[in-house]
Design a protein around this motif. Structure first.
Motif, PDB file in Angstrom:
ATOM      1  N   VAL A 154      -9.168  -7.833  36.025  1.00 27.97           N
ATOM      2  CA  VAL A 154      -9.264  -7.716  36.931  1.00 27.97           C
ATOM      3  C   VAL A 154     -10.481  -7.352  37.819  1.00 27.97           C
ATOM      4  O   VAL A 154     -11.083  -7.636  37.338  1.00 27.97           O
ATOM      5  N   GLU A 155     -10.568  -7.921  38.708  1.00 28.27           N
ATOM      6  CA  GLU A 155     -11.757  -7.939  39.644  1.00 28.27           C
ATOM      7  C   GLU A 155     -11.781  -7.501  40.867  1.00 28.27           C
ATOM      8  O   GLU A 155     -10.637  -6.787  41.663  1.00 28.27           O
ATOM      9  N   ILE A 156     -12.420  -7.210  41.634  1.00 23.30           N
ATOM     10  CA  ILE A 156     -12.832  -6.224  42.860  1.00 23.30           C
ATOM     11  C   ILE A 156     -11.756  -7.037  44.107  1.00 23.30           C
ATOM     12  O   ILE A 156     -12.045  -8.231  43.821  1.00 23.30           O
ATOM     13  N   GLY A 157     -11.123  -6.207  44.468  1.00 23.64           N
ATOM     14  CA  GLY A 157      -9.504  -7.041  45.228  1.00 23.64           C
ATOM     15  C   GLY A 157      -8.412  -7.625  44.921  1.00 23.64           C
ATOM     16  O   GLY A 157      -7.872  -7.559  45.835  1.00 23.64           O
ATOM     17  N   SER A 158      -9.034  -7.698  43.988  1.00 24.38           N
ATOM     18  CA  SER A 158      -7.060  -7.149  42.849  1.00 24.38           C
ATOM     19  C   SER A 158      -6.269  -6.742  43.073  1.00 24.38           C
ATOM     20  O   SER A 158      -6.455  -4.927  43.243  1.00 24.38           O
ATOM     21  N   LYS A 159      -5.283  -6.694  43.630  1.00 28.19           N
ATOM     22  CA  LYS A 159      -3.921  -5.836  43.710  1.00 28.19           C
ATOM     23  C   LYS A 159      -2.841  -5.584  42.685  1.00 28.19           C
ATOM     24  O   LYS A 159      -2.861  -6.164  41.662  1.00 28.19           O
ATOM     25  N   VAL A 160      -3.291  -4.344  42.173  1.00 30.32           N
ATOM     26  CA  VAL A 160      -2.554  -3.469  41.218  1.00 30.32           C
ATOM     27  C   VAL A 160      -1.383  -3.127  41.129  1.00 30.32           C
ATOM     28  O   VAL A 160      -1.167  -1.647  42.248  1.00 30.32           O
ATOM     29  N   PHE A 161      -0.661  -2.624  40.427  1.00 30.01           N
ATOM     30  CA  PHE A 161       0.752  -1.531  40.086  1.00 30.01           C
ATOM     31  C   PHE A 161       0.301  -0.303  39.714  1.00 30.01           C
ATOM     32  O   PHE A 161       0.181  -0.371  38.622  1.00 30.01           O
ATOM     33  N   VAL A 162       0.524   0.100  40.691  1.00 34.80           N
ATOM     34  CA  VAL A 162      -0.220   2.426  39.489  1.00 34.80           C
ATOM     35  C   VAL A 162       1.683   3.247  39.972  1.00 34.80           C
ATOM     36  O   VAL A 162       1.092   4.660  39.575  1.00 34.80           O
ATOM     37  N   GLY A 163       2.010   2.119  40.926  1.00 33.98           N
ATOM     38  CA  GLY A 163       3.440   3.609  40.481  1.00 33.98           C
ATOM     39  C   GLY A 163       3.979   3.790  39.396  1.00 33.98           C
ATOM     40  O   GLY A 163       3.526   3.679  38.507  1.00 33.98           O
ATOM     41  N   LYS A 164       6.034   3.706  38.608  1.00 39.99           N
ATOM     42  CA  LYS A 164       5.597   4.382  38.243  1.00 39.99           C
ATOM     43  C   LYS A 164       7.290   3.513  37.931  1.00 39.99           C
ATOM     44  O   LYS A 164       6.882   2.543  37.992  1.00 39.99           O
ATOM     45  N   GLY A 165       6.645   3.514  36.097  1.00 39.30           N
ATOM     46  CA  GLY A 165       7.586   2.489  35.230  1.00 39.30           C
ATOM     47  C   GLY A 165       6.150   1.716  34.670  1.00 39.30           C
ATOM     48  O   GLY A 165       4.782   2.399  34.668  1.00 39.30           O
ATOM     49  N   GLU A 166       6.508   0.405  34.066  1.00 38.47           N
ATOM     50  CA  GLU A 166       5.810  -0.185  33.145  1.00 38.47           C
ATOM     51  C   GLU A 166       4.797  -0.661  34.269  1.00 38.47           C
ATOM     52  O   GLU A 166       4.432  -1.544  35.151  1.00 38.47           O
TER      53      GLU A 166
END
Length: 189
Positions: free
Chosen positions: A58-70
């Protein structure tokens, strides 16, 4: 290691603001520390500290999934952060990331200008935006009576003296993130 469950429910995605080399109070060598990310939630603008999966790219500006689930790159949501806890790099990145979120969701934030209502007999929601006083508020209200605003560009063209409405929204969001005691909160939870 605390995971805040309320955060898991609220935010689904977050944008990475900075990638510090572990907690500052962690005395282990840097290569033994868990990889962290300071991030900004994309829906409610919640500041989050994330523990990243080992080897995740990951890098600065990356959109990452933080919700429930995998989760693909996030191991866990470590905690909610206050503005003061952000690294200097994250503080610098914050206004740019807020603007990016507002621009990517133009219809959502434009709708504020179309439906904003009075809060009290002396204060209107529009006046909560930096740079909008009574005169600009009335110009906006008069112009929206002619029809809904369909884009930020159209809003600027129709309301004389109003420049960069997306930046006004972004600045308000930043104020709400920085000041936990702000009376009227419209965006940051």
């Amino acid at each position: 290691m605390t995971t805040t469950h309320a955060i898991d429910i609220k935010e689904q995605y977050a944008y990475v603001l900075d990638l510090p080399a572990g907690h500052g109070d962690d005395t282990r060598p840097i290569h033994l520390r868990e990889p962290l990310a300071q991030s900004l939630g994309s829906e409610y603008f919640i500041l989050l500290e994330l523990v990243m999966k080992e080897g995740s790219k990951v890098e600065i500006g990356s959109k990452v999934f933080v919700g429930k689930g995998e989760r693909d790159v996030v191991k866990r949501v470590e905690k909610r952060l206050r503005y003061e806890e952000l690294t200097q790099g994250a503080k610098i990145e914050l206004p740019y990331m807020i603007e990016k979120i507002v621009k990517e969701n133009e219809a959502k934030y434009l709708e504020f200008f179309n439906i904003a209502q009075p809060i009290t007999t002396r204060l209107h929601m529009l006046e909560l935006l930096p740079g909008i006083g009574k005169k600009m508020m009335w110009a906006l209200i008069d112009e929206r009576k002619k029809g809904k605003f369909k884009s930020f560009k159209e809003l600027e063209e129709r309301v004389k003296g109003l420049h960069h409405p997306d930046k006004l929204i972004a600045r308000r969001i930043e104020e709400e993130i920085k000041d936990e005691t702000i009376k009227y909160r419209m965006y940051a939870k």
